[in-house]
Design a protein around this motif. Structure first.
Motif, PDB file in Angstrom:
ATOM      1  N   ILE A 143      91.700   2.426 -28.519  1.00 38.38           N
ATOM      2  CA  ILE A 143      92.057   3.972 -27.757  1.00 38.38           C
ATOM      3  C   ILE A 143      90.952   3.467 -26.578  1.00 38.38           C
ATOM      4  CG2 ILE A 143      89.987   5.299 -28.704  1.00 38.38           C
ATOM      5  CD1 ILE A 143      92.025   7.247 -29.238  1.00 38.38           C
ATOM      6  N   HIS A 144      92.317   4.326 -25.373  1.00 40.35           N
ATOM      7  CA  HIS A 144      92.152   4.136 -23.875  1.00 40.35           C
ATOM      8  C   HIS A 144      91.528   5.342 -23.843  1.00 40.35           C
ATOM      9  CE1 HIS A 144      92.915   4.369 -19.944  1.00 40.35           C
ATOM     10  NE2 HIS A 144      93.164   3.071 -19.911  1.00 40.35           N
ATOM     11  N   PRO A 145      90.150   5.042 -23.025  1.00 42.36           N
ATOM     12  CA  PRO A 145      88.540   5.455 -23.003  1.00 42.36           C
ATOM     13  C   PRO A 145      89.452   7.027 -22.237  1.00 42.36           C
ATOM     14  CG  PRO A 145      88.991   3.733 -21.715  1.00 42.36           C
ATOM     15  CD  PRO A 145      89.932   3.507 -22.368  1.00 42.36           C
ATOM     16  N   ALA A 146      90.291   7.153 -20.767  1.00 42.92           N
ATOM     17  CA  ALA A 146      91.023   7.851 -20.105  1.00 42.92           C
ATOM     18  C   ALA A 146      91.488   9.314 -20.976  1.00 42.92           C
ATOM     19  CB  ALA A 146      91.190   7.556 -19.137  1.00 42.92           C
ATOM     20  N   MET A 147      92.484   8.409 -22.454  1.00 45.59           N
ATOM     21  CA  MET A 147      93.198   8.992 -23.095  1.00 45.59           C
ATOM     22  C   MET A 147      93.170   9.590 -24.865  1.00 45.59           C
ATOM     23  SD  MET A 147      96.818   7.409 -22.084  1.00 45.59           S
ATOM     24  CE  MET A 147      98.045   8.375 -22.371  1.00 45.59           C
ATOM     25  N   ALA A 148      91.348   9.039 -24.396  1.00 46.23           N
ATOM     26  CA  ALA A 148      91.034   8.760 -25.995  1.00 46.23           C
ATOM     27  C   ALA A 148      91.776  10.843 -26.949  1.00 46.23           C
ATOM     28  CB  ALA A 148      89.979   8.884 -26.462  1.00 46.23           C
ATOM     29  N   ASP A 149      90.426  12.093 -26.034  1.00 49.12           N
ATOM     30  CA  ASP A 149      91.018  13.404 -26.297  1.00 49.12           C
ATOM     31  C   ASP A 149      92.101  13.830 -26.007  1.00 49.12           C
ATOM     32  OD1 ASP A 149      87.748  13.104 -26.816  1.00 49.12           O
ATOM     33  OD2 ASP A 149      87.744  13.737 -24.899  1.00 49.12           O
ATOM     34  N   GLU A 150      92.446  13.735 -25.680  1.00 49.37           N
ATOM     35  CA  GLU A 150      94.249  14.063 -25.278  1.00 49.37           C
ATOM     36  C   GLU A 150      94.695  13.288 -26.547  1.00 49.37           C
ATOM     37  OE1 GLU A 150      96.754  14.761 -21.697  1.00 49.37           O
ATOM     38  OE2 GLU A 150      96.367  13.035 -21.256  1.00 49.37           O
ATOM     39  N   VAL A 151      94.550  12.270 -26.956  1.00 47.93           N
ATOM     40  CA  VAL A 151      95.731  11.601 -28.120  1.00 47.93           C
ATOM     41  C   VAL A 151      95.604  12.696 -29.626  1.00 47.93           C
ATOM     42  CG1 VAL A 151      95.505   9.171 -29.748  1.00 47.93           C
ATOM     43  CG2 VAL A 151      95.740   9.740 -27.045  1.00 47.93           C
TER      44      VAL A 151
ATOM     45  N   PRO B 142      84.718   9.648 -38.946  1.00 51.72           N
ATOM     46  CA  PRO B 142      84.074   8.808 -38.883  1.00 51.72           C
ATOM     47  C   PRO B 142      83.940   7.367 -39.864  1.00 51.72           C
ATOM     48  CG  PRO B 142      82.137  10.349 -38.838  1.00 51.72           C
ATOM     49  CD  PRO B 142      83.647  11.168 -39.402  1.00 51.72           C
ATOM     50  N   LEU B 143      84.129   6.581 -39.641  1.00 60.40           N
ATOM     51  CA  LEU B 143      84.299   6.014 -40.490  1.00 60.40           C
ATOM     52  C   LEU B 143      83.664   4.330 -39.768  1.00 60.40           C
ATOM     53  CD1 LEU B 143      85.967   5.500 -43.226  1.00 60.40           C
ATOM     54  CD2 LEU B 143      87.589   3.605 -41.773  1.00 60.40           C
ATOM     55  N   GLY B 144      81.797   3.702 -40.203  1.00 58.75           N
ATOM     56  CA  GLY B 144      81.325   3.403 -39.787  1.00 58.75           C
ATOM     57  C   GLY B 144      81.543   2.880 -38.049  1.00 58.75           C
ATOM     58  N   ASP B 145      81.537   2.034 -37.820  1.00 64.74           N
ATOM     59  CA  ASP B 145      81.862   2.098 -36.350  1.00 64.74           C
ATOM     60  C   ASP B 145      83.193   2.284 -35.299  1.00 64.74           C
ATOM     61  OD1 ASP B 145      83.280  -0.240 -36.780  1.00 64.74           O
ATOM     62  OD2 ASP B 145      82.087  -1.679 -35.592  1.00 64.74           O
TER      63      ASP B 145
ATOM     64  N   PRO C  28      86.525   2.881 -30.657  1.00 63.52           N
ATOM     65  CA  PRO C  28      85.993   3.863 -29.927  1.00 63.52           C
ATOM     66  C   PRO C  28      86.170   3.100 -28.306  1.00 63.52           C
ATOM     67  CG  PRO C  28      84.671   3.725 -31.392  1.00 63.52           C
ATOM     68  CD  PRO C  28      85.894   2.775 -32.034  1.00 63.52           C
ATOM     69  N   PRO C  29      86.591   3.658 -27.326  1.00 66.46           N
ATOM     70  CA  PRO C  29      86.066   2.691 -25.851  1.00 66.46           C
ATOM     71  C   PRO C  29      84.681   2.205 -25.851  1.00 66.46           C
ATOM     72  CG  PRO C  29      86.728   4.951 -25.258  1.00 66.46           C
ATOM     73  CD  PRO C  29      86.683   5.019 -26.774  1.00 66.46           C
ATOM     74  N   ARG C  30      83.543   2.707 -26.382  1.00 65.47           N
ATOM     75  CA  ARG C  30      82.185   2.429 -26.112  1.00 65.47           C
ATOM     76  C   ARG C  30      81.488   3.260 -27.694  1.00 65.47           C
ATOM     77  NH1 ARG C  30      82.780   6.666 -23.235  1.00 65.47           N
ATOM     78  NH2 ARG C  30      81.715   8.380 -22.994  1.00 65.47           N
ATOM     79  N   ALA C  31      80.294   1.746 -27.725  1.00 59.01           N
ATOM     80  CA  ALA C  31      79.538   2.093 -29.097  1.00 59.01           C
ATOM     81  C   ALA C  31      79.074   3.696 -29.356  1.00 59.01           C
ATOM     82  CB  ALA C  31      78.699   1.169 -29.176  1.00 59.01           C
ATOM     83  N   ASP C  32      79.101   4.407 -27.783  1.00 59.90           N
ATOM     84  CA  ASP C  32      78.562   5.344 -28.264  1.00 59.90           C
ATOM     85  C   ASP C  32      79.357   7.130 -28.358  1.00 59.90           C
ATOM     86  OD1 ASP C  32      78.418   4.970 -25.727  1.00 59.90           O
ATOM     87  OD2 ASP C  32      76.882   5.654 -24.806  1.00 59.90           O
ATOM     88  N   TRP C  33      80.697   5.806 -27.869  1.00 53.80           N
ATOM     89  CA  TRP C  33      81.734   7.265 -27.616  1.00 53.80           C
ATOM     90  C   TRP C  33      81.462   8.680 -28.880  1.00 53.80           C
ATOM     91  CZ3 TRP C  33      86.452   8.264 -30.864  1.00 53.80           C
ATOM     92  CH2 TRP C  33      87.638   9.037 -29.828  1.00 53.80           C
TER      93      TRP C  33
END
Length: 287
Positions: free
Chosen positions: A90-98, A123-126, A143-148
């Motif tokens: 998923i694109h980091p700038a569009m994740a919440d909008e998606v 949530p499903l693993g990483d 996700p775009p990063r591990a802590d997202w």
């Protein structure tokens, strides 16, 4: 290079350009018979999985209309399509909008259900998973990063978030929407739409070529059987049509009957079994 090896390289190249997978992975899939010249990108095996993926595409096409795409037409930068499921980056700038677009909610102003009926986020693993409650359909989101962590919409402003209110079962409005989805068009046409839109979701890198230059594009539907993609520049509609056809988008699977819309009525149309996607490229205005 042998003819067999050369064919595998061609198939692997098409797969890589459509999905963003490493070439060596696509080569292995070709060697194992998972992809071929007729179908260089794996299809979802189950009808339930295809229907779920198709509904995600339909909702994103409508909900992201007139929105910046940030270089990702439907919010995904690459994917790993398999016969059993689908993983999307998923694109980091569009994740919440998606997520806000696909999570089901009752909209008192709109007057009905919006989002994908029965869809739940967990949530499903990483990764995270979009799941159909009470079913086996699932799309994983990397996700775009591990802590997202997603910023999820709340109740309010005339919206009732059904996925919050009814986490483990479908709300009656979702059940009604699912029945309506099953009854759209003829049985054959509805079946074809699920194939076509599921395949579109599994080719994120090809679709993203239309927003590679300015990130400007629009998507919408006229009803239940079509999808329109419009963009200002980058490659021309005829070239994207060629690449999508080469990727197997319009390859008619067993059980999908031929239809008059399979022959394009207008340039840039790709039809299969009565469902179709319209590709429309334009020119930049004042850019």
């Amino acid at each position: 290079m042998s003819r067999r090896t050369d064919n595998r390289h061609r198939v692997a190249t098409i797969c890589r350009e459509a999905t963003g997978l490493p070439h060596h992975v696509c080569m292995r899939w070709a060697a194992d018979g998972l992809i071929s010249r007729g179908q260089p990108v794996p299809d979802a095996e189950s009808a339930a999985q295809r229907a779920f993926e198709a509904q995600i595409v339909t909702e994103l096409a409508q909900e992201l209309r007139h929105r910046p795409r940030e270089g990702a037409l439907f919010g995904f930068v690459s994917g790993v399509p398999t016969r059993g499921g689908l993983l999307l980056d998923i694109h980091p700038a569009m994740a919440d909008e998606v997520l806000a677009a696909v999570l089901p909610r009752i909209d008192e102003h709109y007057g009905g259900l919006r989002g994908v009926p029965g869809l739940r986020l967990t949530p499903l693993g990483d990764s995270w998973a979009l799941m159909r409650v009470g079913g086996a359909a699932l799309v994983r989101l990397r996700p775009p990063r591990a802590d997202w962590q997603p910023s999820l919409p709340e109740h309010g402003d005339g919206l009732t978030q059904l996925w919050r209110r009814s986490r483990h079962r479908q709300h009656p409005a979702e059940s009604s929407a699912m029945s309506a989805w099953s009854c759209r068009g003829s049985v054959g046409e509805a079946h074809a739409l699920d194939w076509l839109n599921s395949r579109l979701l599994r080719r994120p890198c090809l679709l993203n070529t239309v927003v590679a230059t300015h990130g400007s594009a629009d998507t919408y539907t006229h009803g239940s059987m079509d999808l329109v993609v419009e963009w200002c520049c980058a490659l021309r509609a005829a070239e994207l049509e060629r690449r999508l056809r080469q990727s197997g988008l319009a390859h008619r699977p067993a059980g999908v009957a031929a239809h008059s819309r399979d022959t394009p009525w207008f340039p840039g149309e790709i039809g299969m079994g009565g469902a179709f996607v319209s590709l429309r490229s334009g020119t930049c205005r004042g850019r």
